[in-house]
Design a protein around this motif. Structure first.
Motif, PDB file in Angstrom:
ATOM      1  N   ALA A 152      -0.355  -6.223  -8.558  1.00 35.68           N
ATOM      2  CA  ALA A 152       0.359  -5.160  -9.073  1.00 35.68           C
ATOM      3  C   ALA A 152      -0.419  -4.344  -9.793  1.00 35.68           C
ATOM      4  N   ALA A 153      -0.454  -3.157  -9.571  1.00 34.26           N
ATOM      5  CA  ALA A 153      -1.303  -1.956 -10.263  1.00 34.26           C
ATOM      6  C   ALA A 153      -0.366  -1.429 -11.226  1.00 34.26           C
ATOM      7  N   VAL A 154      -0.831  -1.779 -12.290  1.00 33.11           N
ATOM      8  CA  VAL A 154      -0.249  -1.477 -13.500  1.00 33.11           C
ATOM      9  C   VAL A 154      -0.919  -0.521 -14.606  1.00 33.11           C
ATOM     10  N   LYS A 155      -1.873   0.177 -13.779  1.00 36.25           N
ATOM     11  CA  LYS A 155      -2.719   1.215 -14.662  1.00 36.25           C
ATOM     12  C   LYS A 155      -1.574   2.415 -15.072  1.00 36.25           C
ATOM     13  N   ALA A 156      -2.372   3.097 -16.021  1.00 39.39           N
ATOM     14  CA  ALA A 156      -1.620   4.433 -16.369  1.00 39.39           C
ATOM     15  C   ALA A 156      -0.258   3.996 -17.041  1.00 39.39           C
ATOM     16  N   CYS A 202       1.788   1.283 -16.042  1.00 45.63           N
ATOM     17  CA  CYS A 202       2.746   0.861 -15.024  1.00 45.63           C
ATOM     18  C   CYS A 202       3.202   2.385 -14.672  1.00 45.63           C
ATOM     19  N   TYR A 203       2.158   3.263 -14.211  1.00 40.84           N
ATOM     20  CA  TYR A 203       2.565   4.514 -13.666  1.00 40.84           C
ATOM     21  C   TYR A 203       3.486   5.173 -14.265  1.00 40.84           C
ATOM     22  N   GLY A 204       3.462   5.334 -15.785  1.00 38.91           N
ATOM     23  CA  GLY A 204       4.140   5.884 -16.650  1.00 38.91           C
ATOM     24  C   GLY A 204       5.263   5.141 -17.233  1.00 38.91           C
ATOM     25  N   LEU A 263     -15.573  -7.381  -6.763  1.00 41.76           N
ATOM     26  CA  LEU A 263     -16.545  -6.409  -6.384  1.00 41.76           C
ATOM     27  C   LEU A 263     -15.805  -5.307  -5.340  1.00 41.76           C
ATOM     28  N   MET A 264     -15.828  -4.081  -5.596  1.00 41.28           N
ATOM     29  CA  MET A 264     -15.266  -2.981  -4.722  1.00 41.28           C
ATOM     30  C   MET A 264     -16.328  -2.669  -3.798  1.00 41.28           C
ATOM     31  N   LEU A 265     -16.022  -2.821  -2.842  1.00 44.46           N
ATOM     32  CA  LEU A 265     -17.075  -1.922  -1.450  1.00 44.46           C
ATOM     33  C   LEU A 265     -16.150  -0.875  -1.076  1.00 44.46           C
ATOM     34  N   ASN A 276     -15.465   7.030  -0.529  1.00 46.93           N
ATOM     35  CA  ASN A 276     -16.168   7.413  -1.359  1.00 46.93           C
ATOM     36  C   ASN A 276     -16.052   7.917  -2.905  1.00 46.93           C
ATOM     37  N   ARG A 277     -15.436   6.978  -3.621  1.00 45.43           N
ATOM     38  CA  ARG A 277     -14.894   7.100  -4.778  1.00 45.43           C
ATOM     39  C   ARG A 277     -15.876   6.187  -5.564  1.00 45.43           C
ATOM     40  N   LEU A 278     -15.174   4.840  -5.849  1.00 45.98           N
ATOM     41  CA  LEU A 278     -16.110   3.745  -6.486  1.00 45.98           C
ATOM     42  C   LEU A 278     -16.217   2.880  -5.504  1.00 45.98           C
ATOM     43  N   SER A 332     -11.750  -3.404  -1.130  1.00 43.62           N
ATOM     44  CA  SER A 332     -11.821  -1.959  -0.742  1.00 43.62           C
ATOM     45  C   SER A 332     -10.469  -1.072  -0.850  1.00 43.62           C
ATOM     46  N   HIS A 333     -10.505   0.214  -0.768  1.00 46.67           N
ATOM     47  CA  HIS A 333      -9.513   1.097  -1.055  1.00 46.67           C
ATOM     48  C   HIS A 333      -9.252   2.016   0.170  1.00 46.67           C
ATOM     49  N   LEU A 334      -8.287   2.027   0.790  1.00 47.21           N
ATOM     50  CA  LEU A 334      -7.882   2.882   1.763  1.00 47.21           C
ATOM     51  C   LEU A 334      -7.584   4.424   1.255  1.00 47.21           C
ATOM     52  N   ALA A 380      -5.345  -3.640   0.836  1.00 44.29           N
ATOM     53  CA  ALA A 380      -3.762  -2.543   1.154  1.00 44.29           C
ATOM     54  C   ALA A 380      -3.232  -2.159  -0.462  1.00 44.29           C
ATOM     55  N   ASN A 381      -3.181  -1.052  -0.463  1.00 39.11           N
ATOM     56  CA  ASN A 381      -2.148  -0.507  -1.534  1.00 39.11           C
ATOM     57  C   ASN A 381      -0.905  -0.556  -0.704  1.00 39.11           C
ATOM     58  N   SER A 382      -0.027   0.069  -1.632  1.00 35.18           N
ATOM     59  CA  SER A 382       1.585   0.267  -1.413  1.00 35.18           C
ATOM     60  C   SER A 382       1.720   0.529   0.377  1.00 35.18           C
ATOM     61  N   THR A 429      -2.671  -8.183  -1.584  1.00 35.07           N
ATOM     62  CA  THR A 429      -2.319  -7.004  -1.577  1.00 35.07           C
ATOM     63  C   THR A 429      -2.371  -6.329  -2.947  1.00 35.07           C
ATOM     64  N   ARG A 430      -2.206  -4.926  -3.042  1.00 32.83           N
ATOM     65  CA  ARG A 430      -2.213  -4.291  -4.338  1.00 32.83           C
ATOM     66  C   ARG A 430      -1.214  -3.109  -4.307  1.00 32.83           C
ATOM     67  N   PRO A 431       0.026  -3.512  -4.315  1.00 30.22           N
ATOM     68  CA  PRO A 431       0.779  -2.241  -4.496  1.00 30.22           C
ATOM     69  C   PRO A 431       1.194  -1.927  -5.863  1.00 30.22           C
ATOM     70  N   GLY A 432       1.066  -0.256  -6.079  1.00 30.92           N
ATOM     71  CA  GLY A 432       1.250   0.395  -7.368  1.00 30.92           C
ATOM     72  C   GLY A 432       2.716   1.087  -7.130  1.00 30.92           C
ATOM     73  N   LEU A 433       2.470   2.339  -6.563  1.00 29.45           N
ATOM     74  CA  LEU A 433       3.571   3.453  -6.295  1.00 29.45           C
ATOM     75  C   LEU A 433       4.998   2.702  -5.783  1.00 29.45           C
ATOM     76  N   ALA A 434       4.689   2.008  -4.661  1.00 26.26           N
ATOM     77  CA  ALA A 434       6.195   1.620  -4.232  1.00 26.26           C
ATOM     78  C   ALA A 434       6.723   0.482  -5.395  1.00 26.26           C
ATOM     79  N   GLN A 486       4.651  11.941  -5.545  1.00 26.80           N
ATOM     80  CA  GLN A 486       5.282  11.046  -6.138  1.00 26.80           C
ATOM     81  C   GLN A 486       4.720  10.153  -7.325  1.00 26.80           C
ATOM     82  N   TYR A 487       3.507  10.133  -7.120  1.00 20.40           N
ATOM     83  CA  TYR A 487       2.357   9.457  -8.247  1.00 20.40           C
ATOM     84  C   TYR A 487       2.464  10.287  -9.494  1.00 20.40           C
ATOM     85  N   GLU A 488       2.232  11.663  -9.206  1.00 18.79           N
ATOM     86  CA  GLU A 488       2.536  12.741 -10.458  1.00 18.79           C
ATOM     87  C   GLU A 488       3.802  12.617 -11.232  1.00 18.79           C
TER      88      GLU A 488
HETATM   89  C1  LIG Z   1      -4.306   2.728  -7.816  1.00 17.67           C
HETATM   90  C2  LIG Z   1      -4.791   1.772  -7.094  1.00 17.67           C
HETATM   91  C3  LIG Z   1      -3.824   0.784  -6.177  1.00 17.67           C
HETATM   92  C4  LIG Z   1      -2.321   1.092  -6.175  1.00 17.67           C
HETATM   93  O1  LIG Z   1      -2.026   2.198  -5.260  1.00 17.67           O
HETATM   94  P1  LIG Z   1      -0.640   2.648  -4.798  1.00 17.67           P
HETATM   95  O2  LIG Z   1      -1.144   3.603  -3.809  1.00 17.67           O
HETATM   96  O3  LIG Z   1      -0.129   2.959  -6.049  1.00 17.67           O
HETATM   97  O4  LIG Z   1       0.007   1.354  -4.123  1.00 17.67           O
HETATM   98  C5  LIG Z   1      -4.368  -0.134  -5.336  1.00 17.67           C
HETATM   99  N1  LIG Z   1      -5.759  -0.597  -5.599  1.00 17.67           N
HETATM  100  C6  LIG Z   1      -6.533   0.465  -6.192  1.00 17.67           C
HETATM  101  C7  LIG Z   1      -8.143   0.326  -6.039  1.00 17.67           C
HETATM  102  C8  LIG Z   1      -6.305   1.749  -6.963  1.00 17.67           C
HETATM  103  O5  LIG Z   1      -6.864   2.384  -7.560  1.00 17.67           O
END
Ligand SMILES: *Cc1c(COP(=O)(O)O)cnc(C)c1O
Length: 349
Positions: free
Chosen positions: A37-41, A43-45, A126-128, A133-135, A157-159, A191-193, A207-212, A335-337
């Motif tokens: 679970a992505a719980v940054k910010a 928990c997305y506010g 480790l992030m690849l 081209n972010r982190l 890694s992140h899509l 994978a994110n959401s 997997t790393r869902p946040g938004l959904a 939707q994130y904003e």
């Molecule tokens: C914020 C974030 C997520 C979650 O992404 P969503 O699009 O909100 O599901 C997953 N991975 C990384 C690296 C992120 O920064």
């Protein structure tokens, strides 16, 4: 006699059942992979304290924050070794803090690798970078001797385009797959959401869902599955009668075409109802009757049309329609904003 703080005229309803349902749905859709679970910010506010216990009870065991300053509040609810810090260590102080708190950093560069190793090393993620081209370390850096010294738990890694049907998704997938054998790891995660909805090839181990989780629908495949979690509500703090020709709000952008009744709702752009909602959206009464917004949104209030709702009185509550795909259409915000702009006054009622 101490006098209690009066109740707020503004509140954020969190549907915890919907939140748990969304995590379980995304975990199920992740197939044999486990959903974190992505719980940054915050928990997305929506609030760490409101969301974390529910996510944990639903079964989540890996939680992602961006900043070191976010660790404490999350660690209040979950074991610290289940927390991953996306920005990684920028200073020796960050690395020392990670080790002291037993939180896992996400290493994003050779410089961060060096910092982590020199501060004592130990388990990390480790992030690849596979194309956003972010982190993350670049593919050509994976053979660096520093990387070989890391004790990598999660290889991540992140899509960039998971919410689109883009050829970039398959390219990133191929790049990620090709890099995996080079670096020993306990789990792989891409994978994110939206990535969860791209299919099993994208799921790997975690997997790393946040938004959904919080009600966002980044791809059509998720539309029937994800439930709305957050609903801001505001009290009507004044009603008034307008005559034809009367103006409403800053810059007098609305003119009453005829006599009409209006209400002043106690929510404004300081609470996250940005001015892009002005004159376009409508609030809801009892969940379904539309009360159109009139004129510009002010900092602490906005005016609604009560022509069709003569029964509304001062002190009554109205809902801000926060079905995120629809709200994004109306407001022009992502939707994130829409989630992360929600202001502090909503959360301390
Ligand atoms: C914020 C974030 C997520 C979650 O992404 P969503 O699009 O909100 O599901 C997953 N991975 C990384 C690296 C992120 O920064």
């Amino acid at each position: 006699m101490p006098v209690e703080r009066p109740a707020s005229s503004l509140r954020l309803k969190i549907d915890r059942e919907a939140l748990a349902h969304n995590w379980r749905t995304l975990d199920r859709m992740s197939g044999s992979a486990r959903a974190g679970a992505a719980v940054k910010a915050d928990c997305y506010g929506l609030g760490v304290d409101a969301c974390l216990p529910t996510l944990r009870a639903a079964g989540a065991q890996l939680f992602f924050v961006a900043h070191w300053g976010e660790v404490d509040r999350v660690a209040h609810h979950v074991p610290s070794d289940q927390i991953a810090v996306l920005h990684g260590p920028l200073t020796a102080g960050d690395a020392a803090y990670a080790r002291a708190r037993k939180v896992l950093p996400i290493i994003n560069s050779l410089a961060q690798s060096k910092l982590w190793i020199e501060s004592g090393g130990g388990p990390c993620h480790l992030m690849l970078d596979t194309g956003i081209n972010r982190l993350g370390i670049s593919p050509h850096e994976t053979g660096d001797p520093l990387i070989a010294q890391l004790e990598v738990i999660g290889l991540i890694s992140h899509l960039a385009c998971a919410d689109e049907d883009s050829a970039m998704n398959a390219r990133q997938l191929d790049t990620f797959r090709a890099l995996l054998p080079a670096i020993p790891h306990q789990f792989a995660s891409l994978a994110n959401s939206a990535g969860i909805a791209l299919g099993s090839g994208y799921h790997f181990d975690v997997t790393r869902p946040g938004l959904a989780l919080y009600g966002g629908v980044p791809r059509a495949e998720l539309a029937g599955e994800i439930r709305q979690v957050a609903t801001p509500e505001a009290a009507i703090i004044q009603t008034r009668q307008l005559s034809a020709g009367d103006k409403v709000g800053y810059n007098a952008t609305f003119t009453a075409p005829a006599a009409m009744r209006i209400g002043v709702a106690s929510i404004g752009y300081a609470d996250g109802l940005l001015r892009s909602w002005g004159g376009k959206g409508a609030f809801l009464l009892r969940g379904d009757m539309r009360l159109p917004l009139l004129g510009k949104v002010s900092m602490d209030m906005v005016v609604v049309d009560l022509s069709q709702a003569p029964e509304v009185a001062e002190g009554d509550w109205v809902q801000i329609p926060y079905h995120l795909p629809d709200a994004a259409q109306i407001s022009g915000l992502s939707q994130y904003e829409l989630l992360t702009v929600l202001g502090q006054r909503l959360k301390s009622p």
